[in-house]
Motif scaffolding. Structure first.
Motif, PDB file in Angstrom:
ATOM      1  N   LEU A  49     -12.681 -35.554 -30.131  1.00  0.00           N
ATOM      2  CA  LEU A  49     -11.370 -35.760 -29.404  1.00  0.00           C
ATOM      3  C   LEU A  49     -10.958 -37.003 -29.543  1.00  0.00           C
ATOM      4  N   LEU A 107     -16.729 -34.954 -27.513  1.00  0.00           N
ATOM      5  CA  LEU A 107     -15.968 -36.142 -27.235  1.00  0.00           C
ATOM      6  C   LEU A 107     -15.777 -36.919 -28.451  1.00  0.00           C
ATOM      7  N   THR A 121      -7.767 -29.532 -22.488  1.00  0.00           N
ATOM      8  CA  THR A 121      -8.165 -30.797 -23.202  1.00  0.00           C
ATOM      9  C   THR A 121      -9.091 -31.649 -21.852  1.00  0.00           C
ATOM     10  N   ASN A 124     -17.796 -35.512 -19.596  1.00  0.00           N
ATOM     11  CA  ASN A 124     -18.061 -36.982 -18.945  1.00  0.00           C
ATOM     12  C   ASN A 124     -19.206 -36.620 -17.887  1.00  0.00           C
ATOM     13  N   LEU A 167     -13.530 -29.760 -29.633  1.00  0.00           N
ATOM     14  CA  LEU A 167     -14.107 -30.285 -28.358  1.00  0.00           C
ATOM     15  C   LEU A 167     -14.541 -29.108 -27.401  1.00  0.00           C
ATOM     16  N   TYR A 174     -12.680 -32.229 -21.448  1.00  0.00           N
ATOM     17  CA  TYR A 174     -13.274 -33.825 -21.384  1.00  0.00           C
ATOM     18  C   TYR A 174     -13.871 -34.353 -20.166  1.00  0.00           C
TER      19      TYR A 174
END
Lengths: 509, 234
Positions: free
Chosen positions: A243, A240, A264, A272, A227, A268
């Protein structure tokens, strides 16, 4: 001997001198590893290594592996682990030479090869295994940054870079991480666990049946590593995807090691944000920031503490950006919100204005909080050497600001939508000082930008205020706070089960 | 989508992996370059699409920039525009070096994307008309963009004036009548006469243009979440 003396004279320290405390350290660590005493290994790894580094090796490297090998039966795997720590310490406290960077790559290759061939039967603490993956990606990133600064390279450095062009090669890096994920069969293990056929998360990844946790857990952390690498390359979609096997709506192994938890969620959330899924980014940033707020006091003595604080600040900046583009503060917890106002309240008000100053704010916060993007390709050594270490960052920044500019009229639109339940297009157009057909494009932009589409083609609404148009009248839809009772009950059921299990396991004497 | 075999049989390879399989198992392998480039052309000619395979190729270009083919990248970007409202176009741009983005055909595509992203269909179609040489090489382009326009209109309007629709999908007169006829028959559109101001098109209700439909979906729990407590409940 004369050669050794010469060397130590040159370096200002003797790489082959092993102080007694180091001797004791390696002997004990080696013994605990052989005895699979995870608790003691963890103690030595987290405390003793740090305190010895602080005391004896503040600005010199640890003794060379050759000098300590004799105290640990020349054990091949132990020596690889020792060197991994040796390099990590060097990267943290000194500036690695190009030779050292290459040697460290070599050491990772050997270490991962051994793990991938399944000849490792050790049980190592999760913290250590996470640090390995984390450091591996960090050194890769650091190498790319170093290589991209071509202007001040000596001829000798360039010669080494040309000769060892496989060192930290992006294919090699990705393939190692991918191999760890695949060889460990971690994805299948997690699937099996969902069906109750496997215990992985429940045992914190440890193997209590005499096996080794090393490959499995490295595979698990490898997904987080992938990731991160993909985010560094600007490939958010693939990041993504890597993950996906980890369900981040639930606690898991990734939440056990705080550094991993933060890495993480940071990546993440960032991915997004770049994909315009603001609600998802806000929700996860909020959760982790609240978690850090509540637990940071326990990490004060941890070697990762500074890193935790840094990422904490960066995530507040990313949250400020997300909320400026998608003002849904009801998703944010009161504690986090008050911290956010304190840190970025004023800037956020200015970001709402969408003038030049506002874009300067977006630029500033993004630059401060974004990952250290890298250009993964080697330079063309035959052309004039230029620095290209900023290229990747500039591109991502430019594309992000481009997105923010496309949304610049939406903030004004929101202000009007909030105070009307119905309004005619003509009236709204005159308030916004545009003609009617321009207004229609703004309204469509609002709909498009607030409705992200996921890979399955599903529309996800990020709209704080919503509306629909009937002929030439805009009807504003009050946003309803859909309370998620279902999720709440599910979580409570799991919690209760945990409490009952705990009570069952208590034996009254 | 994109499930077609990567290699046409006449190449005489013993492997007949699909591109999707290649991407899944050899994601970080430079040897799949030719397969991925072929796949882009294949997607164009067979009107299919595989974002995964295209991102994989852009990634390989990023790793070995000297191999980058502007023609292939152009085709991928046109395909990505056709995938609107998905974020595919940005996903591609994130991976294309800035100096490559300076080439004329990419600048044009970026402008086109900008118009689509900001709902400016009139400008989009004008600009597209000036750049037929880039867009005409990819069959299905107009229909795909019309699909996107209808998507945005359906998020926005319950009833949309005929003129607004015409501008967004760039169809007028008799062709528009035919288009509407088709939508009325197949997609539940209704045509309404408003007082002396031309037709109004009633678009089907969905949870984004109708608040009443929204409530129902909010309070559902995905089965996946419930399965998690199965072991406890049993």
């Amino acid at each position: 001997m004369a050669n050794d003396e010469l060397q130590s004279l040159d370096l200002g320290y003797d790489p082959n001198f092993v102080p007694d405390s180091v001797k004791t350290f390696v002997v004990h660590l080696y013994r605990h590893i052989r005895e699979k005493n995870v608790y003691e290994i963890h103690q030595m790894y987290e405390s003793s290594f740090q305190s010895l580094s602080e005391r004896l090796f503040k600005d010199t490297p640890w003794p060379s592996v050759d000098a300590v090998a004799q105290y640990v039966d020349n054990d091949h795997v132990f020596c690889l682990l020792y060197r991994e720590m040796w390099f990590r310490h060097l990267y943290a406290r000194l500036t690695p030479t190009v030779r050292q960077r290459i040697d460290s790559w070599d050491n990772y290759c050997n270490l991962f090869q051994v793990v991938l061939h399944g000849v490792v039967n050790m049980q190592l603490p999760n913290q250590w295994l996470w640090d390995m993956v984390d450091e591996f990606v960090y050194q890769f990133q650091s190498f790319c940054q170093y290589r991209a600064k071509m202007k001040n390279k000596s001829e000798q450095e360039i010669a080494l870079l040309r000769q060892f062009d496989q060192a930290w090669n992006v294919f090699g890096v990705l393939n190692f991480l991918q191999a760890l994920v695949e060889k460990s069969t971690i994805i299948q293990i997690l699937e099996q666990e969902k069906l109750g056929l496997e215990q992985f998360t429940a045992n914190d990844g440890y193997d209590y049946n005499g096996g080794s946790n090393v490959l499995k857990v490295l595979g698990y952390f490898g997904m987080v590593g992938l990731l991160r690498v993909h985010c560094l390359l600007g490939d958010y979609h693939t990041g993504l995807k890597c993950l996906q096997p980890i369900d981040i709506s639930q606690p898991g192994l990734y939440t056990i090691v705080i550094g991993c938890h933060i890495t993480t969620i940071y990546h993440y959330g960032f991915a997004n944000l770049m994909l315009r899924r603001y609600v998802e980014a806000i929700r996860e940033f909020n959760k982790i920031l609240l978690y850090i707020f509540k637990t940071k006091v326990y990490h004060q003595k941890s070697p990762q503490y500074e890193q935790i604080l840094k990422k904490n600040e960066q995530m507040y900046a990313l949250l400020a950006i997300s909320l400026s583009l998608c003002p849904q503060s009801r998703l944010v917890d009161e504690t986090v919100n008050s911290q956010l106002r304190e840190k970025y309240g004023e800037k956020m008000i200015r970001m709402q204005r969408y003038d030049d100053e506002a874009f300067a704010m977006y630029d500033e916060l993004f630059s401060y909080a974004c990952p250290k993007f890298i250009t993964p390709s080697a330079p063309n050594f035959d052309e004039p050497l230029v620095n290209y270490n900023q290229d990747a960052y500039r591109l991502q920044l430019k594309l992000f600001l481009y997105e923010a500019k496309q949304q610049q009229l939406l903030s004004g639109l929101r202000t009007f939508l909030k105070v009307y339940s119905t309004i005619s297009l003509a009236k709204l157009a005159s308030y916004m000082e545009v003609d009617e057909s321009t207004l229609r494009t703004i309204l469509m932009t609002y709909k498009h930008k607030t409705h992200a589409v996921d890979t399955a083609g599903k529309v996800i609404s990020n709209a704080d205020v919503d509306f629909y148009i009937d002929d030439d009248t805009v009807h504003v839809v009050e946003s309803k706070h859909a309370k998620r009772y279902g999720d709440y009950f599910l979580r409570q059921v799991v919690k209760l089960e945990g409490v009952i299990n705990e009570m069952d396991s208590i034996k009254l004497e | 989508m994109g499930r077609e075999p990567a290699k046409p049989q006449q190449q005489g390879q013993e492997t007949d992996y699909t591109v999707d399989q290649l991407v899944a198992f050899n994601r970080y392998n430079p040897d799949i370059f030719p397969d991925l480039e072929n796949s882009v052309n294949e997607q164009v000619s067979s009107q299919t699409y595989s974002l995964e395979s295209n991102l994989c190729l852009l990634r390989l270009y990023q790793f070995e920039p000297e191999k980058l083919s502007s023609q292939i990248v152009t085709r991928m970007l046109v395909k990505a525009l056709m995938a609107m409202p998905g974020p595919d176009f940005s996903l591609c741009l994130f991976l294309i070096p800035e100096r490559v983005q300076m080439e004329d055909q990419f600048k044009t595509l970026i402008v086109l994307s900008h118009y689509l992203e900001t709902g400016r269909f009139r400008q989009f179609w004008d600009e597209a008309a000036k750049n037929r040489h880039i867009l005409d090489t990819v069959p299905g382009f107009e229909q795909a963009i019309q699909g996107y326009a209808v998507h945005v209109l359906s998020l926005t309007y319950q009833k949309v004036p005929r003129t607004v629709l015409a501008e967004a999908i760039n169809i007028e007169g008799l062709s528009l009548d035919k288009f509407l006829e088709h939508q009325v028959a197949n997609s539940g559109w209704v045509i309404e006469k408003s007082q002396g101001r031309g037709q109004l098109i009633v678009l089907p209700r969905n949870e984004y243009n109708d608040p009443i439909l929204k409530k129902n979906t909010a309070e559902s729990v995905p089965l996946e979440n419930i399965t998690r407590i199965f072991p406890i409940l049993s």
